[in-house]
Design a protein around this motif. Structure first.
Motif, PDB file in Angstrom:
ATOM      1  N   ILE A   1      58.777  43.992  39.182  1.00  0.00           N
ATOM      2  CA  ILE A   1      57.440  43.564  38.789  1.00  0.00           C
ATOM      3  C   ILE A   1      57.111  42.287  39.560  1.00  0.00           C
ATOM      4  N   CYS A   2      55.851  41.931  39.585  1.00  0.00           N
ATOM      5  CA  CYS A   2      55.465  40.619  40.074  1.00  0.00           C
ATOM      6  C   CYS A   2      54.432  40.048  39.118  1.00  0.00           C
ATOM      7  N   ILE A   3      54.720  38.871  38.613  1.00  0.00           N
ATOM      8  CA  ILE A   3      53.769  38.169  37.753  1.00  0.00           C
ATOM      9  C   ILE A   3      52.794  37.426  38.664  1.00  0.00           C
ATOM     10  N   THR A   4      51.507  37.558  38.386  1.00  0.00           N
ATOM     11  CA  THR A   4      50.474  37.040  39.283  1.00  0.00           C
ATOM     12  C   THR A   4      49.457  36.248  38.464  1.00  0.00           C
ATOM     13  N   GLU A   5      49.840  35.037  38.095  1.00  0.00           N
ATOM     14  CA  GLU A   5      48.970  34.231  37.247  1.00  0.00           C
ATOM     15  C   GLU A   5      47.671  33.856  37.971  1.00  0.00           C
ATOM     16  N   HIS A   6      46.623  33.674  37.187  1.00  0.00           N
ATOM     17  CA  HIS A   6      45.328  33.282  37.738  1.00  0.00           C
ATOM     18  C   HIS A   6      45.345  31.856  38.284  1.00  0.00           C
ATOM     19  N   MET A   7      44.806  31.696  39.491  1.00  0.00           N
ATOM     20  CA  MET A   7      44.457  30.373  40.005  1.00  0.00           C
ATOM     21  C   MET A   7      43.062  30.496  40.605  1.00  0.00           C
ATOM     22  N   ASP A   8      42.058  30.081  39.840  1.00  0.00           N
ATOM     23  CA  ASP A   8      40.663  30.135  40.274  1.00  0.00           C
ATOM     24  C   ASP A   8      40.112  28.717  40.314  1.00  0.00           C
ATOM     25  N   MET A   9      40.295  28.068  41.440  1.00  0.00           N
ATOM     26  CA  MET A   9      39.779  26.711  41.575  1.00  0.00           C
ATOM     27  C   MET A   9      38.255  26.719  41.607  1.00  0.00           C
ATOM     28  N   ASP A  10      37.655  25.677  41.073  1.00  0.00           N
ATOM     29  CA  ASP A  10      36.205  25.504  41.042  1.00  0.00           C
ATOM     30  C   ASP A  10      35.519  26.626  40.257  1.00  0.00           C
ATOM     31  N   TYR A  11      36.200  27.085  39.208  1.00  0.00           N
ATOM     32  CA  TYR A  11      35.569  28.066  38.325  1.00  0.00           C
ATOM     33  C   TYR A  11      34.523  27.326  37.469  1.00  0.00           C
ATOM     34  N   PRO A  12      33.320  27.870  37.340  1.00  0.00           N
ATOM     35  CA  PRO A  12      32.250  27.144  36.635  1.00  0.00           C
ATOM     36  C   PRO A  12      32.567  26.896  35.158  1.00  0.00           C
ATOM     37  N   VAL A  13      32.193  25.723  34.708  1.00  0.00           N
ATOM     38  CA  VAL A  13      32.397  25.329  33.313  1.00  0.00           C
ATOM     39  C   VAL A  13      31.210  25.815  32.489  1.00  0.00           C
ATOM     40  N   THR A  14      31.507  26.444  31.337  1.00  0.00           N
ATOM     41  CA  THR A  14      30.466  26.878  30.409  1.00  0.00           C
ATOM     42  C   THR A  14      30.881  26.460  29.003  1.00  0.00           C
ATOM     43  N   GLU A  15      30.042  26.782  28.024  1.00  0.00           N
ATOM     44  CA  GLU A  15      30.393  26.474  26.636  1.00  0.00           C
ATOM     45  C   GLU A  15      31.675  27.185  26.222  1.00  0.00           C
ATOM     46  N   ASP A  16      31.896  28.375  26.779  1.00  0.00           N
ATOM     47  CA  ASP A  16      33.061  29.173  26.407  1.00  0.00           C
ATOM     48  C   ASP A  16      34.266  28.930  27.305  1.00  0.00           C
ATOM     49  N   ILE A  17      34.045  28.320  28.467  1.00  0.00           N
ATOM     50  CA  ILE A  17      35.127  28.144  29.436  1.00  0.00           C
ATOM     51  C   ILE A  17      35.243  26.672  29.789  1.00  0.00           C
ATOM     52  N   PRO A  18      36.156  25.949  29.149  1.00  0.00           N
ATOM     53  CA  PRO A  18      36.332  24.525  29.438  1.00  0.00           C
ATOM     54  C   PRO A  18      36.806  24.291  30.871  1.00  0.00           C
ATOM     55  N   GLU A  19      36.577  23.108  31.359  1.00  0.00           N
ATOM     56  CA  GLU A  19      37.039  22.746  32.691  1.00  0.00           C
ATOM     57  C   GLU A  19      38.553  22.914  32.780  1.00  0.00           C
ATOM     58  N   GLY A  20      38.986  23.518  33.887  1.00  0.00           N
ATOM     59  CA  GLY A  20      40.413  23.699  34.125  1.00  0.00           C
ATOM     60  C   GLY A  20      41.023  24.943  33.517  1.00  0.00           C
ATOM     61  N   THR A  21      40.207  25.794  32.907  1.00  0.00           N
ATOM     62  CA  THR A  21      40.739  27.002  32.263  1.00  0.00           C
ATOM     63  C   THR A  21      41.554  27.846  33.235  1.00  0.00           C
ATOM     64  N   TYR A  22      41.076  27.959  34.463  1.00  0.00           N
ATOM     65  CA  TYR A  22      41.748  28.805  35.445  1.00  0.00           C
ATOM     66  C   TYR A  22      42.460  27.994  36.532  1.00  0.00           C
ATOM     67  N   ASP A  23      42.746  26.712  36.241  1.00  0.00           N
ATOM     68  CA  ASP A  23      43.568  25.907  37.135  1.00  0.00           C
ATOM     69  C   ASP A  23      45.016  26.036  36.685  1.00  0.00           C
ATOM     70  N   LEU A  24      45.789  26.747  37.434  1.00  0.00           N
ATOM     71  CA  LEU A  24      47.160  27.078  37.051  1.00  0.00           C
ATOM     72  C   LEU A  24      48.088  25.862  37.164  1.00  0.00           C
ATOM     73  N   ASP A  25      48.865  25.626  36.117  1.00  0.00           N
ATOM     74  CA  ASP A  25      49.943  24.640  36.174  1.00  0.00           C
ATOM     75  C   ASP A  25      51.124  25.322  36.857  1.00  0.00           C
ATOM     76  N   THR A  26      51.099  25.299  38.168  1.00  0.00           N
ATOM     77  CA  THR A  26      52.045  26.103  38.940  1.00  0.00           C
ATOM     78  C   THR A  26      53.477  25.619  38.780  1.00  0.00           C
ATOM     79  N   GLU A  27      53.669  24.331  38.624  1.00  0.00           N
ATOM     80  CA  GLU A  27      55.033  23.814  38.443  1.00  0.00           C
ATOM     81  C   GLU A  27      55.665  24.356  37.164  1.00  0.00           C
TER      82      GLU A  27
END
Length: 276
Positions: A38-64
């Motif tokens: 298998i390969c795990i493929t976590e989301h990394m979506d930089m500069d994803y727009p912030v909305t009421e439902d999606i806080p800033e950094g939601t798709y910024d992966l803590d890769t470490e």
């Protein structure tokens, strides 16, 4: 279920902003289904727009943190299942440099490049379709995809090429390859010229309602084969354990019907071809 399912090279755990699945539960489900890799493929979506439902950094992966945890399970399950360290990278024109630097920084086995945003809007949400026809919305999506892969190519496969049809108002009822063949052909030719492949994504086979087709659709996969494309990975796009490798029996038969005899896995970004 067929005797041997292909490797699942698109899945998410709690490190992704839209999943809370424990990593070990995803691995255990893959073992239950007798997957060898298998390969795990976590989301990394930089500069994803912030909305009421999606806080800033939601798709910024803590890769470490992600990398630390996956190393633990790679060691624990060594000899039982191969676990790849991958990422699903969101593509946008304004973050090409950031994406280039990010991919160089980490020892990924596999990188999916995915077009989740068209000029700052995600086709997952209804406002993407407001005040225009579905055809206009689809056209922008494919134009955006082409632009992104022309600007950035440090990925291995393009994720769920016609992802938009999962969420369009009429789903895929008003969609067919021929209507958008000029754009889709340019996408496929660009991928082939750059040595890239396609993610055969089974999520649309098990989603509610099912679309009865993979992303990309059978017609797109058939055209990819006609143009000389060879690299295909299978991905369930699972965000919970019960979806690991779901729909793969159908996806394999569909791929075979398009003329493909092999699928691909990756380790340290190098492809390996496996007979279907």
């Amino acid at each position: 279920m067929s005797k041997t399912l292909p490797a699942d090279f698109h899945m998410h755990t709690h490190h992704s902003g839209d999943s809370d699945a424990p990593m070990e539960m995803m691995i255990e489900k893959a073992l239950q289904k007798s997957l060898s890799s298998i390969c795990i493929t976590e989301h990394m979506d930089m500069d994803y727009p912030v909305t009421e439902d999606i806080p800033e950094g939601t798709y910024d992966l803590d890769t470490e943190s992600y990398m630390s945890e996956i190393r633990v399970f790679q060691d624990k399950y060594a000899g039982l299942i191969n676990i790849g360290f991958g990422v699903e990278l969101g593509l946008q024109p304004q973050i090409v440099f950031q994406n280039e630097q990010y991919v160089k920084k980490y020892p990924f086995d596999f990188v999916i490049g995915s077009n989740h945003l068209c000029h700052g809007k995600d086709p997952y949400y209804s406002d993407y379709y407001e005040n225009r026809s579905e055809k206009e919305a689809f056209t922008e999506f494919f134009e955006s995809t082409l632009e992104n892969i022309q600007l950035f190519d440090d990925f291995d496969v393009l994720g769920h090429l016609d992802y938009i049809v999962r969420y369009a108002p009429s789903l895929n009822r008003n969609y067919n390859y021929k209507t958008y063949s000029d754009l889709i052909d340019e996408i496929l030719k660009t991928l082939i010229d750059k040595g890239k492949g396609l993610d055969v994504n089974s999520k649309s086979l098990y989603s509610e309602p099912s679309l009865g087709d993979t992303n990309p659709s059978r017609d797109v996969l058939l055209r990819f084969h006609e143009l000389g494309g060879e690299i295909l990975t299978f991905g369930s796009d699972a965000h919970k354990p019960e979806h690991v490798a779901l729909g793969f029996d159908t996806a394999v038969e569909l791929v075979k019907s398009c003329g493909f005899k092999y699928y691909t896995t990756f380790s340290q970004r190098d492809p390996k071809y496996i007979k279907l």
